[in-house]
Design a protein around this motif. Structure first.
Motif, PDB file in Angstrom:
ATOM      1  N   ARG A 422       0.996  -1.384  -0.025  1.00 19.16           N
ATOM      2  CA  ARG A 422      -0.031  -0.046   0.049  1.00 19.16           C
ATOM      3  C   ARG A 422       0.937   1.292  -0.060  1.00 19.16           C
ATOM      4  O   ARG A 422       0.493   2.309  -0.676  1.00 19.16           O
ATOM      5  N   THR A 467      -7.780   7.876   0.155  1.00 18.65           N
ATOM      6  CA  THR A 467      -7.636   6.827   1.149  1.00 18.65           C
ATOM      7  C   THR A 467      -8.352   7.272   2.472  1.00 18.65           C
ATOM      8  O   THR A 467      -8.194   8.502   2.841  1.00 18.65           O
ATOM      9  N   THR A 470      -7.071   1.799   6.566  1.00 21.26           N
ATOM     10  CA  THR A 470      -7.706   0.385   6.810  1.00 21.26           C
ATOM     11  C   THR A 470      -8.526   0.370   8.289  1.00 21.26           C
ATOM     12  O   THR A 470      -8.899  -0.871   8.518  1.00 21.26           O
ATOM     13  N   ARG A 474      -5.092   3.665  11.081  1.00 19.13           N
ATOM     14  CA  ARG A 474      -4.101   2.864  10.397  1.00 19.13           C
ATOM     15  C   ARG A 474      -4.148   3.188   8.798  1.00 19.13           C
ATOM     16  O   ARG A 474      -5.472   3.066   8.332  1.00 19.13           O
ATOM     17  N   SER A 476      -1.737   0.912   7.153  1.00 18.42           N
ATOM     18  CA  SER A 476      -1.190  -0.494   6.994  1.00 18.42           C
ATOM     19  C   SER A 476      -0.417  -0.375   5.634  1.00 18.42           C
ATOM     20  O   SER A 476      -0.409  -1.082   4.591  1.00 18.42           O
ATOM     21  N   SER A 479       1.104  -3.598   4.173  1.00 17.05           N
ATOM     22  CA  SER A 479       0.241  -4.721   3.835  1.00 17.05           C
ATOM     23  C   SER A 479       0.099  -4.837   2.212  1.00 17.05           C
ATOM     24  O   SER A 479       0.551  -3.301   1.503  1.00 17.05           O
ATOM     25  N   GLU A 485      -8.629  -2.247  -4.604  1.00 17.94           N
ATOM     26  CA  GLU A 485      -8.243  -0.954  -3.635  1.00 17.94           C
ATOM     27  C   GLU A 485      -7.328  -0.047  -4.757  1.00 17.94           C
ATOM     28  O   GLU A 485      -7.375   1.207  -4.612  1.00 17.94           O
TER      29      GLU A 485
END
Length: 558
Positions: A422, A467, A470, A474, A476, A479, A485
């Protein structure tokens, strides 16, 4: 010396500067300077070459850190080990900073790491830092305690994050910049690293042994002909590695009467000398080396300097009044240029600002809420990546390279089948938009530290509704991103336009995926994984991401 991560520093401040900050030679120089093998010598980064600096930065900071592979147990006082790949990743990050500073690279020594692992376990188990932990400390071992006295120590961060924290060296009790100075000590040849990941109610920790058997070895050549080591170094430097505290080190130097002046294109820049560190020994030799520390601006310089937005910002530095062995030295002068990531070195203006658009540029004619009219160059050559061989990947990857959106994972590899994190996705989208300056406010995610290579990109995305993270607080960043996404990020970049019609893919079930995937299908950004499936929850590969971004740009330029 100890350092706490930025997330914990406000709550716990037990950083201690003891033995590792200053070692004084007690033997004559001829006896002390044992010549070691030059096998650790490595290539310095040519900081006069802007493109080389950017390529080296992106190759190092866009990679994914290996899994720690931690085989220990804090509650059981089992130090365990970490994986060799994880430890080598830490060595690699250290060596990026050393190569940028014009120093030879270091190597891991296995017995140092074994001892440092015991030290890191003690710090994590105790929840505190000390260079002289007593026998009452949790998980105490004689070896771990001894190694603590010659190591950088971190609590609340580990792995490559700890190395970045050592170079930043923030906090009022780190004004002498002992962590940075030891990592950038020219004589350093071998290091050991111990790491305990956070979890089960304990903080992550790192112990980095930085005083090795060569502590009093012969000082090797450094890149600067005058012999000094500076951070930030002379030449071009990425803004993500330029904090307000600057250091200038020189073997045997006396900075008692030294002065520092700094100027940029607008004239003199206010600075504050924070510390002068030199030896009181008649031999004049200390480890790490004598250093003068100053801050740019009015505060103590812990934070990153603002990223330039109107072209690279160059600072002319002069350090005067330095003496070595009682002999006054000529003034030392050098220039440090902080790179504006939105500026094309081959153009006369920042990319996307309008003027000086090359004939082969493709310009967006729409103003969106988070970015405005970037100009993209059509790719006319090849990427140079030997692993980009699939037909559908070649054009998109060439386009990303032509527009400085990626430089690959190495100079000749793009790794198209690797998964995209990400943080990497955010950075690619931010560069796609011309690296717009984010707002001057907190990012809002606890796992996106200030100064991280992806901080500005995530802040820009969050500020513009691209965005929402998550979960509470956070993002992430480590991840992996899914196909849905990434497509959703692209859709939100252009303000989430409504798209009519049914979704052609039968596997789109989540409500948040429907509109974005339908838009991507209608506009030719995706053709799915089959005529009826999109595989929204599959992790997106770097090759797929390149295709999505290139098609996205084409759809806006049609």
């Amino acid at each position: 010396m100890g350092v706490l991560s930025s997330r914990l520093r406000a709550a716990v401040l037990t950083t201690i500067l003891l033995a590792p900050v200053l070692a004084v030679s007690t033997v004559a120089p001829a006896e002390a300077r044992t010549q070691f093998s030059a096998s650790a010598a490595g290539p310095w980064i040519d900081t006069t070459d802007r493109a080389a600096v950017l390529a080296a930065y992106r190759a190092e900071f866009e990679r994914v850190e290996p899994d720690p592979g931690f085989a220990g147990n804090v509650s059981g006082c089992v130090a365990g080990t970490t994986s060799q790949a994880f430890r080598q990743s830490i060595v690699q990050r250290i060596n990026w900073y050393r190569r940028m500073a014009g120093l030879d690279v270091v190597a891991e020594r296995a017995d140092y790491s074994s001892a440092a692992q015991q030290t890191a376990l003690m710090m994590a188990a105790q929840g505190s830092l000390s260079h002289s932990p007593g026998t009452s400390w949790a998980c105490h071992t004689t070896t771990g305690a001894a190694t603590a006295s010659k190591s950088n120590l971190a609590l609340g961060t580990y792995g490559i994050g700890a190395i970045d924290a050592y170079i930043q060296d923030s906090g009022l009790n780190n004004l002498e910049m002992g962590h940075r100075r030891t990592v950038l000590y020219p004589e350093l040849l071998q290091i050991g690293t111990g790491d305990v990941p956070a979890g089960n109610g304990t903080w992550g920790s790192n112990a980095l042994q930085v005083f090795d058997a060569n502590i009093w070895g012969t000082r090797p050549p450094v890149r600067q002909p005058e012999g000094f080591v500076a951070w930030p170094p002379s030449g071009y430097v990425p803004p993500q590695a330029v904090w307000g505290r600057w250091t200038f080190s020189l073997g045997g130097a006396d900075f008692t009467n030294a002065t520092v002046t700094v100027a940029n294109g607008a004239g003199p820049v206010p600075i504050t000398v924070l510390a002068r560190r030199q030896s009181s020994s008649p031999l004049g030799r200390i480890a790490p080396e004598p250093t003068i520390v100053w801050s740019i601006g009015a505060d103590n310089g812990s934070a990153l300097l603002p990223t330039p937005t109107s072209g690279d910002e160059c600072y002319d530095v002069t350090v005067s009044g330095v003496a070595v062995a009682g002999v006054a030295q000529p003034a030392f002068s050098y220039s440090t240029c902080v790179i504006d990531p939105s500026f094309s070195a081959s153009s006369t203006s920042p990319v996307g600002s309008g003027p000086a658009v090359p004939d082969n540029a493709v310009c967006v004619n729409t103003v969106f809420s988070g970015w405005t009219k970037p100009c993209w160059t059509r790719s006319t050559g090849t990427s140079g990546f030997v692993d980009v061989v699939r037909a559908w990947q070649i054009g998109p990857v060439n386009w990303l390279v032509a527009n400085a959106i990626t430089t690959g994972v190495t100079p000749d590899r793009f790794d198209p089948e690797a998964r995209l994190t990400r943080a990497q996705a955010a950075t690619l989208l931010w560069r796609l938009a011309g690296s717009p300056r984010p707002p001057n406010r907190a990012v809002g995610f606890d796992d996106v530290p200030v100064g991280s290579w992806y901080h500005d990109a995530v802040l820009w995305m969050a500020a513009n509704g691209i965005t929402t993270g998550t979960g509470p607080g956070r993002f992430s960043p480590d991840s992996f991103a899914s196909r849905a996404e990434l497509v959703t990020f692209l859709w939100r970049m252009i303000d989430s336009p409504p798209t009519q019609g049914a979704n052609v893919f039968s596997d789109i079930s989540a409500g948040w995926q429907r509109a974005a995937v339908r838009w991507a299908s209608v506009n030719g950004i995706t053709t799915g994984t089959s005529s009826t499936t999109f595989a929204p929850d599959d992790l997106v590969t770097r090759g797929q991401a390149a295709a999505f971004l290139a098609r996205f740009a084409a759809s806006l330029s049609a």
